[in-house]
Design an enzyme around this catalytic site. Structure first.
Site, short mmCIF file in Angstrom:
data_model
loop_
_atom_site.label_atom_id
_atom_site.label_comp_id
_atom_site.label_asym_id
_atom_site.label_seq_id
_atom_site.Cartn_x
_atom_site.Cartn_y
_atom_site.Cartn_z
CG ASP A 30 -0.11 0.27 2.51
OD1 ASP A 30 -0.59 1.03 3.34
OD2 ASP A 30 1.02 -0.24 2.62
CG ASP A 64 -2.72 -1.99 13.59
OD1 ASP A 64 -2.91 -3.12 14.04
OD2 ASP A 64 -3.47 -1.46 12.75
CG ASP A 108 0.72 -5.59 6.04
OD1 ASP A 108 -0.31 -5.11 6.54
OD2 ASP A 108 1.22 -5.15 5.00
N1 LIG Z 1 -0.33 -2.81 4.25
C1 LIG Z 1 -1.54 -2.56 4.76
N2 LIG Z 1 -2.31 -1.62 4.17
C2 LIG Z 1 -3.54 -1.40 4.72
C3 LIG Z 1 -4.03 -2.07 5.83
C4 LIG Z 1 -5.33 -1.55 6.07
C5 LIG Z 1 -6.32 -1.92 7.10
N3 LIG Z 1 -6.09 -3.16 7.74
C6 LIG Z 1 -6.34 -3.12 9.13
C7 LIG Z 1 -7.72 -3.52 9.40
C8 LIG Z 1 -7.74 -4.62 10.14
C9 LIG Z 1 -6.41 -5.10 10.40
O1 LIG Z 1 -6.24 -5.25 11.77
C10 LIG Z 1 -5.48 -4.05 9.89
O2 LIG Z 1 -4.89 -3.35 10.94
C11 LIG Z 1 -5.56 -0.58 5.12
N4 LIG Z 1 -4.47 -0.51 4.34
C12 LIG Z 1 -4.15 0.43 3.27
O3 LIG Z 1 -3.56 1.57 3.92
C13 LIG Z 1 -3.93 2.76 3.21
C14 LIG Z 1 -4.81 3.58 4.13
O4 LIG Z 1 -3.99 4.10 5.15
P1 LIG Z 1 -4.49 5.43 5.93
O5 LIG Z 1 -4.60 6.53 4.87
O6 LIG Z 1 -3.44 5.67 6.98
O7 LIG Z 1 -5.88 5.08 6.52
C15 LIG Z 1 -4.71 2.28 1.98
O8 LIG Z 1 -3.82 1.99 0.93
C16 LIG Z 1 -5.31 0.98 2.49
O9 LIG Z 1 -5.65 0.11 1.42
C17 LIG Z 1 -3.20 -3.07 6.43
O10 LIG Z 1 -3.52 -3.73 7.42
N5 LIG Z 1 -1.98 -3.26 5.85
#
Ligand SMILES: Nc1nc2c(c(CN[C@H]3C=C[C@H](O)[C@@H]3O)cn2[C@@H]2O[C@H](COP(=O)(O)O)[C@@H](O)[C@H]2O)c(=O)[nH]1
Length: 341
Positions: free
Chosen positions: A239, A319, A314
């Protein structure tokens, strides 16, 4: 042109040919040591997906699986032109931004009696209804709202045609194989085909398809239909936040030219050389961190709450980026506007 490389093969190939993004071995070691201290904690286990995030479903039933599917179908591109001016969603007394604003809007719609997680609804939902469902508390709307509407209609129609309207049927067709589910998703749903070219090869990162498999594993708590025997073959999700946190932690470095471009807020096109190098090197960097962490765990004979894989690393790092947003202010994230991440 040769055949399609898997995400892991793609990342290795990109890292070996990258000109503007570099993996720092010392930084990889330091991040592995940071994670070692958390290895037995609540974060680095599948249960953390629910215990650490109040917006995620508590249940492990068909409705929860269909919640995950609609969320990950729309899980892309939340960044705003100016960070202090962005889409915000208030829900049950708290205000959410970015990815969590998507989850808050979906939960708000369900509370309002709008069946946004039902394919029979979102297959024909109108653009105006989508604008209402994902409305922001500020004058900045959720980015790419027209694309989100188009993708909801497209994906809902396919889910009705091929899987009787429920993603659980798609999961059950994959014989508890994460790889089979990954490929069934990218073959069935066009918006998940995160594929591009690099140095004459066709490469895939499949960010949303991989996080969909991971979140399905998590919402089902790694049990029953979610007991994927090959879940550890899923890599981190490429991401725009993970690269930022990996640079912040010193595991990834950018050339001066690229760093200056990102600091100027210049956009990178999806599939451009530097965008692919950032995503590919980040993915490979997490694979190396995982290898290093597993070696440290082996040496120390440490107990963990189950197998540590790239998904859990990841989740932890994503987080961590959320929790250290202020500290990371000086590190730019790359700005690519697309439907793939
Ligand atoms: N590599 C990675 N990318 C992730 C996630 C998640 C959500 N997962 C959570 C939900 C349940 C689990 O417990 C995870 O904690 C969203 N994204 C990406 O981030 C970007 C948004 O960021 P911001 O603008 O800061 O909100 C966007 O590209 C989105 O597609 C992940 O986990 N890993």
């Amino acid at each position: 042109m040769d055949g399609l490389l898997t995400p892991r093969e793609s990342a290795k190939f990109v890292a070996e040919n990258s000109r503007d993004v570099f993996i720092d071995g010392g930084g990889v070691q330091r991040v592995a040591e940071l994670l070692l201290a958390k290895a037995a904690g609540p974060e680095l286990r599948v249960g953390g997906w629910k215990t650490l995030h109040e917006l995620n479903p508590r249940a492990a039933d068909e409705a929860a699986v269909n919640w995950v599917f609609v969320i990950d179908t729309l899980n892309f591109s939340f960044w705003s032109e100016r960070d202090e001016h962005k889409c915000l969603v208030g829900y049950r007394g708290k205000t959410y931004s970015g990815y969590w604003s998507l989850c808050a809007a979906v939960n708000r719609a369900l509370d309002e009696g709008i069946p946004i997680t039902s394919a029979s609804y979102y297959a024909t939902v109108t653009q105006d209804q989508v604008r209402h469902i994902f409305r922001s508390d500020t004058d900045v709307p959720m980015p790419l709202i027209e694309e989100r509407h188009r993708i909801l209609n497209e994906t809902g129609k396919i889910l009705l045609e091929k899987f009787e309207g429920s993603f659980l049927n798609c999961v059950q067709k994959s014989d508890k194989s994460a790889q089979k589910l990954l490929h069934l998703v990218v073959e069935s749903f066009p918006s998940y085909r995160d594929v591009t070219q690099f140095e004459g090869k066709i490469i895939s990162f499949y960010k949303r398809a991989q996080i969909l498999v991971a979140d399905t594993w998590s919402v089902l708590e790694g049990k029953g239909d979610g007991c994927f025997k090959d879940i550890s073959s899923i890599t981190m999700f490429a991401d725009y936040r993970l690269p930022q946190v990996l640079v912040y932690l010193g595991a990834l470095k950018y050339s001066d030219e690229l760093l200056e471009k990102l600091l100027r807020g210049e956009m990178l096109s999806y599939g451009s050389r530097q965008e692919v190098e950032i995503r590919g090197c980040s993915l490979w960097c997490v694979e190396l961190i995982r290898d290093c962490l597993l070696e440290l765990l082996e040496k120390k004979g440490e107990k963990t709450g189950g197998e540590i894989n790239s998904i859990l690393l990841d989740y932890y790092l994503w987080d961590y980026a959320r929790d250290h947003r202020e500290d990371m202010k000086g590190i730019p994230f790359h700005r690519t506007r697309c439907i793939y991440y």
